[in-house]
Write an enzyme that holds these catalytic residues in place. Sequence first.
Site, PDB file in Angstrom:
ATOM      1  N   ILE A 260       0.794  -1.227  -0.218  1.00 17.40           N
ATOM      2  CA  ILE A 260       0.030  -0.134  -0.052  1.00 17.40           C
ATOM      3  C   ILE A 260       0.864   1.521   0.118  1.00 17.40           C
ATOM      4  O   ILE A 260       0.303   2.591   0.320  1.00 17.40           O
ATOM      5  CB  ILE A 260      -1.340  -0.006   1.324  1.00 17.40           C
ATOM      6  CG1 ILE A 260      -0.334  -0.349   2.420  1.00 17.40           C
ATOM      7  CG2 ILE A 260      -2.186  -0.947   0.888  1.00 17.40           C
ATOM      8  CD1 ILE A 260      -0.610  -0.260   3.787  1.00 17.40           C
ATOM      9  N   GLY A 261       2.360   1.448  -0.152  1.00 21.02           N
ATOM     10  CA  GLY A 261       2.825   2.214  -0.073  1.00 21.02           C
ATOM     11  C   GLY A 261       4.778   2.382   0.070  1.00 21.02           C
ATOM     12  O   GLY A 261       4.903   0.842  -0.017  1.00 21.02           O
TER      13      GLY A 261
ATOM     14  N   GLY B 112      11.075   5.841   1.633  1.00 18.48           N
ATOM     15  CA  GLY B 112      12.899   6.021   1.169  1.00 18.48           C
ATOM     16  C   GLY B 112      13.405   5.068   1.837  1.00 18.48           C
ATOM     17  O   GLY B 112      14.807   4.359   1.581  1.00 18.48           O
ATOM     18  N   MET B 113      12.834   4.395   3.320  1.00 13.41           N
ATOM     19  CA  MET B 113      13.398   3.590   3.750  1.00 13.41           C
ATOM     20  C   MET B 113      12.385   1.807   4.172  1.00 13.41           C
ATOM     21  O   MET B 113      12.885   1.057   4.436  1.00 13.41           O
ATOM     22  CB  MET B 113      13.728   4.177   5.193  1.00 13.41           C
ATOM     23  CG  MET B 113      14.915   4.975   5.290  1.00 13.41           C
ATOM     24  SD  MET B 113      15.029   5.257   7.174  1.00 13.41           S
ATOM     25  CE  MET B 113      13.502   6.789   7.648  1.00 13.41           C
TER      26      MET B 113
ATOM     27  N   VAL C 127       5.574  -0.334   2.522  1.00 17.85           N
ATOM     28  CA  VAL C 127       4.139  -0.404   3.738  1.00 17.85           C
ATOM     29  C   VAL C 127       3.758  -1.598   2.886  1.00 17.85           C
ATOM     30  O   VAL C 127       2.946  -1.684   2.070  1.00 17.85           O
ATOM     31  CB  VAL C 127       3.865   0.904   3.933  1.00 17.85           C
ATOM     32  CG1 VAL C 127       1.912   0.390   5.266  1.00 17.85           C
ATOM     33  CG2 VAL C 127       4.513   1.279   4.891  1.00 17.85           C
TER      34      VAL C 127
ATOM     35  N   ASP D  36      10.976  13.817  12.020  1.00 15.72           N
ATOM     36  CA  ASP D  36      10.636  14.216  10.394  1.00 15.72           C
ATOM     37  C   ASP D  36       9.523  14.376  10.757  1.00 15.72           C
ATOM     38  O   ASP D  36       8.567  14.093   9.886  1.00 15.72           O
ATOM     39  CB  ASP D  36      10.837  13.021  10.252  1.00 15.72           C
ATOM     40  CG  ASP D  36      10.900  12.862   8.231  1.00 15.72           C
ATOM     41  OD1 ASP D  36      10.742  13.940   7.670  1.00 15.72           O
ATOM     42  OD2 ASP D  36      10.692  12.063   7.959  1.00 15.72           O
TER      43      ASP D  36
END
Length: 665
Positions: free
Chosen positions: A18-19, A22-23, A26, A135
Site C-alpha cells: 500500500i505504500g 525512502g527506508m 508498507v 521528521d
Amino acid sequence: MIKIGMVIGDRYEILEKIGTGGMSDVYKAKDHKLNRAVAIKILKQEFSENENFVSKFRVEAQAAAGLMHANIVNVYDVGEERDIYYIVMELVEGITLKKYIEKKARLSVKEAISIAIQVSLGIEAAHNNHIIHRDIKPQNIMISKEGRVKVTDFGIAKAATSNTITSNVMGSVHYTSPEQARGGYSDAKSDIYSLGISLFEMLTGRVPFNGDTTVAIAIKHIQEPMPSPRDFVPEIPISVEQIVLKCTQKSPDARYQSMSALIEDLKRSLITPDENFVVMNGVNVDGETRMLNDRDHIPKKQNGRVNHVTPEPMRLNENAAREKQRDRERSGAAARPAADRQKTKNRPTPSPARTKEEEEEYNPTMERITTAIMVIVAVVIGCVVLYIVGNVLGVFPIIGEGGNEGGTPVPTQEVEPTPTAVPAGSKAEVPDVSSGGSFSQAEATKMLEERGFRVEIERTTSSTVLKGYVISQTPTAGEKVSFGATVTLLISDGADASTVTVPQVLGYTQEAAQEALSAVGLKVGSVEEGHSDEYPIGQVFYQSYAPGGNVTSGTAVDLKISIGPKPHSYSCNIQVDVPTDPQYSGGEANVMLVGSDNKIYYNTTTNVFPILINLSGIQNVASGQVIVNYTVSITETTTDEFGNEVTGIREETRSEQYAVPFTEE
C-alpha cells in the site's frame, strides 16, 4: 523477499502493498491472532544489512511501541524474521495531509488550526515519553476517512538521523529545522519548527523555502528570514500568523518551549483569532535570551498589509563571518547586512538629518504617494477657499452675468470638496474596497472619501471575513456614479459569538475529546459505553452533533466510548462426505474443522462416512476450513536387476480441503 500471501511472525499474512518510502515499504496485512487488519512497515534490504542502523532502529521502534494516543498511528509490534525487520502498526484508511493540501489547494484557518491541535496532541504524548519525531511533515500525518488526524513514523526518524542517510532517504528538507540542517543537536523544539512549517503550508498551500537542490533549501532554513503566511493569504488572523512565526524562529530558544504551550495558543486562536496574544521571545547576537520589544516583533501595517521586522540571519562559523565582513568592507557597506543592502538597493541617499530609525522605515513609494496626496489636497483647499472668497466679493455672480443672456445672475451651487476640480454632474468610478475582505473599515472609508464619495456603514456577522473588515460595498467596484454619491459598506462583526463549529472527536480518548470540545466553547454531555467494530477500546465512536456543524456555544455533546467489537456467535452444521479421490478405497481418515482464526474446532479419525459436524457458540469467527487427510494404496510394477517384473504396493498420504461458512446465531 516479501511476497503476497506469506506469513510473518506466525501471525501476519501479507495481503497487498500500500505504500513505499525512502527506508521502507508498507503492506496491508491480516493479524490472524487478533483477527484484524494492520499495516506492516518493512525495512528495505540496504538498511537491513546495516547492523548499526538496525540496532538503533530496534531500540527506537520498541520505544515507539509504548506510545498509545488517539492522534498517533499506534505501533502494535516490532520484530525480525529471516533478516526481515518490521513494525506492525495501526492501519489508517485515508490520505496523507500532503495529499489533502494538494487536493484543496489550501485549508481554511479553522481547519488548519484544528489539524495542528490534533498533531500537537500526538507529538506532545511522544515528547512526554522522551521520544522526538525529527521528521514531522505533511507526508507523515494521516487523515482518516472519519476525519481523525494521526502522526506516523515515530521511532524510525531517530534511527535514521543517527546514521549517514541521504536526503532522498530522509524526509523532505522543506520542513527541517535550522539545527537539523546544520547537522547539530535536535530536540523537541525541532519538531515544533517542522510543525510550524507544516502549518504554514496548510494555510498557504505552499512551503516557505524552495530551491533547486536540498542544500540550497537547507541554507535558506539557516539564513533566510521566515516569510509571513499573510504575505500570501492576507486574511489569516494575526494570532495564527504569530503562532507560525514563533514556531519557526531560527533559534530554538525563541520558539515555543513545549508542545503544551503551543497547544494553548492554538486553542486560544480558535476562540479569539484577531487578538494579538502570542508572546514572542528572541535571542541577541551573543546568544543570550531576551524579550523582543515592540519594534522587534509587532507587525507594522502599511497600505493594508502587515510588514514584519526581519530577524537577523543566524551567524555561520567564525571564519565565514569574518569573510563576509571583509566582503562588506570592500564594497563600502560594512555596517549593513546583505539583506538590508538588497532591500535598499534602489533607495535614494538619505539626508544627514534623517535618523537611523527613519532611514530603516523609509519607503520611497509611500513618500511619492504621500506627496501627491498632499498636493491634491492643497489644490482642493485652494479651490474651495477661492470659491468662497469669490462668492463673498461677488466675483462669481458678475462672471455669471457676463456669460448669461439677459444679464440674469447665475445661481451659486454648493460644491463638495473633491480631490480634483471637476464639472458638476460628472461621473466617477467606484474603487474596489471589498475585494477578498482585505480592507479595514478605516482604510476603505479613507479611500472613498479622498475620491469624493460619502460613506455609510452597515454591520453583520461573518465567519469568513475578519472583524472590522469590509464584506461588500454598494455600489459595486467599477460602477460609475456621480461625484459625492453615497457608498454603503457592509462591515464584519466577526463570527457570531453565540454559535461555534463542532470539532471532530471520533477516535479521541474521552479526555482528548473533552479538551477539543472545551477549546471551542462546548462541553461534554452524557458519556456511554458501547460496542464498536471500527474503533478500538477507549476511543469515541459516536458524537451527538456532526463535525463541522454549527451549534450554540455551551451546547453539551453526548459521547459513546468503545468497549471493543460486539461479540458475535456462530454455529457450524455440515456433512463431510467420503473423499472424492477415486484411489481412496476406505480406511481411516483424519477429519478436522479449522476456523479462520487458525483454531481447531473439530478433530476426529474415522473410516465411516459421511460425518456430521454440529457446533454452536463459536465466538467472533465467521468461517472455517474442512481438512480430510487419508491414505491410498498404489500398486507399482518395477523391473529388478535380472530383468524380471516385480509388483509392489506403496502407500501415499493425500489431503482434501474446502472452505465452509458459519451461520450467525
